[in-house]
Design a protein around this motif. Structure first.
Motif, mmCIF file in Angstrom:
data_model
loop_
_atom_site.group_PDB
_atom_site.id
_atom_site.type_symbol
_atom_site.label_atom_id
_atom_site.label_comp_id
_atom_site.label_asym_id
_atom_site.label_seq_id
_atom_site.Cartn_x
_atom_site.Cartn_y
_atom_site.Cartn_z
ATOM 1 N N LYS A 170 2.708 -10.476 -26.876
ATOM 2 C CA LYS A 170 3.737 -9.578 -26.356
ATOM 3 C C LYS A 170 4.775 -9.204 -27.399
ATOM 4 O O LYS A 170 5.682 -8.433 -27.107
ATOM 5 C CB LYS A 170 4.446 -10.232 -25.159
ATOM 6 N N GLU A 171 4.650 -9.773 -28.611
ATOM 7 C CA GLU A 171 5.602 -9.538 -29.686
ATOM 8 C C GLU A 171 7.035 -9.759 -29.205
ATOM 9 O O GLU A 171 7.920 -8.924 -29.378
ATOM 10 C CB GLU A 171 5.433 -8.130 -30.260
ATOM 11 N N MET A 172 7.256 -10.922 -28.597
ATOM 12 C CA MET A 172 8.568 -11.271 -28.047
ATOM 13 C C MET A 172 9.542 -11.616 -29.167
ATOM 14 O O MET A 172 9.149 -12.114 -30.210
ATOM 15 C CB MET A 172 8.433 -12.474 -27.113
ATOM 16 N N THR A 173 10.817 -11.371 -28.900
ATOM 17 C CA THR A 173 11.842 -11.807 -29.844
ATOM 18 C C THR A 173 12.005 -13.323 -29.695
ATOM 19 O O THR A 173 11.554 -13.917 -28.724
ATOM 20 C CB THR A 173 13.192 -11.129 -29.547
ATOM 21 N N TYR A 174 12.661 -13.939 -30.661
ATOM 22 C CA TYR A 174 12.878 -15.380 -30.594
ATOM 23 C C TYR A 174 13.685 -15.756 -29.344
ATOM 24 O O TYR A 174 13.394 -16.750 -28.686
ATOM 25 C CB TYR A 174 13.597 -15.883 -31.846
ATOM 26 N N GLY A 175 14.663 -14.954 -29.040
ATOM 27 C CA GLY A 175 15.497 -15.217 -27.862
ATOM 28 C C GLY A 175 14.703 -15.136 -26.572
ATOM 29 O O GLY A 175 14.852 -15.978 -25.681
ATOM 30 N N GLN B 149 2.293 -27.024 -22.697
ATOM 31 C CA GLN B 149 1.814 -25.640 -22.731
ATOM 32 C C GLN B 149 2.221 -24.897 -24.000
ATOM 33 O O GLN B 149 2.232 -23.672 -24.034
ATOM 34 C CB GLN B 149 2.340 -24.888 -21.515
ATOM 35 N N LEU B 150 2.523 -25.610 -25.054
ATOM 36 C CA LEU B 150 3.055 -25.002 -26.273
ATOM 37 C C LEU B 150 2.126 -23.942 -26.850
ATOM 38 O O LEU B 150 2.558 -22.836 -27.163
ATOM 39 C CB LEU B 150 3.358 -26.078 -27.323
ATOM 40 N N GLU B 151 0.856 -24.258 -26.989
ATOM 41 C CA GLU B 151 -0.075 -23.295 -27.577
ATOM 42 C C GLU B 151 -0.164 -22.027 -26.734
ATOM 43 O O GLU B 151 -0.171 -20.915 -27.269
ATOM 44 C CB GLU B 151 -1.446 -23.924 -27.737
ATOM 45 N N THR B 152 -0.232 -22.183 -25.427
ATOM 46 C CA THR B 152 -0.315 -21.032 -24.530
ATOM 47 C C THR B 152 0.937 -20.170 -24.626
ATOM 48 O O THR B 152 0.853 -18.944 -24.686
ATOM 49 C CB THR B 152 -0.497 -21.508 -23.076
ATOM 50 N N ILE B 153 2.095 -20.825 -24.651
ATOM 51 C CA ILE B 153 3.361 -20.102 -24.743
ATOM 52 C C ILE B 153 3.443 -19.339 -26.064
ATOM 53 O O ILE B 153 3.861 -18.179 -26.101
ATOM 54 C CB ILE B 153 4.552 -21.071 -24.590
#
Length: 81
Positions: free
Chosen positions: A35-40, A24-28
């Protein structure tokens, strides 16, 4: 992310036996970008999905190895009895 880099990361994930993330790498990555998530946060979410997949697989494997005649859950139990 370039196609070459994506495939390289996917292969590394498979070597590490992180199959759920690899599949699911591409989806993730798309979801993290939207969502502009942080790396963490991205890493935490990806690893949580992998842990849950491994737990589910373990339960399924142990249930099938137990060879129960039928599968019963608490949801199907008649508590009125």
């Amino acid at each position: 992310m370039s196609s070459f880099l994506l495939e390289s990361v996917r292969e590394d994930l498979k070597v590490l036996r992180l199959y759920k993330i690899a599949d699911q790498l591409e989806t993730i990555l798309e979801e993290a970008s939207k969502k502009e998530m942080t790396y963490g946060d991205f890493l935490s979410q990806a690893l949580q999905s992998e842990v849950q997949a491994k737990k589910d697989k373990g339960i399924l494997m142990r249930t099938s190895m137990a060879k129960f005649p039928c599968l019963k859950t608490l949801d199907s139990f008649d508590f009125k009895f």
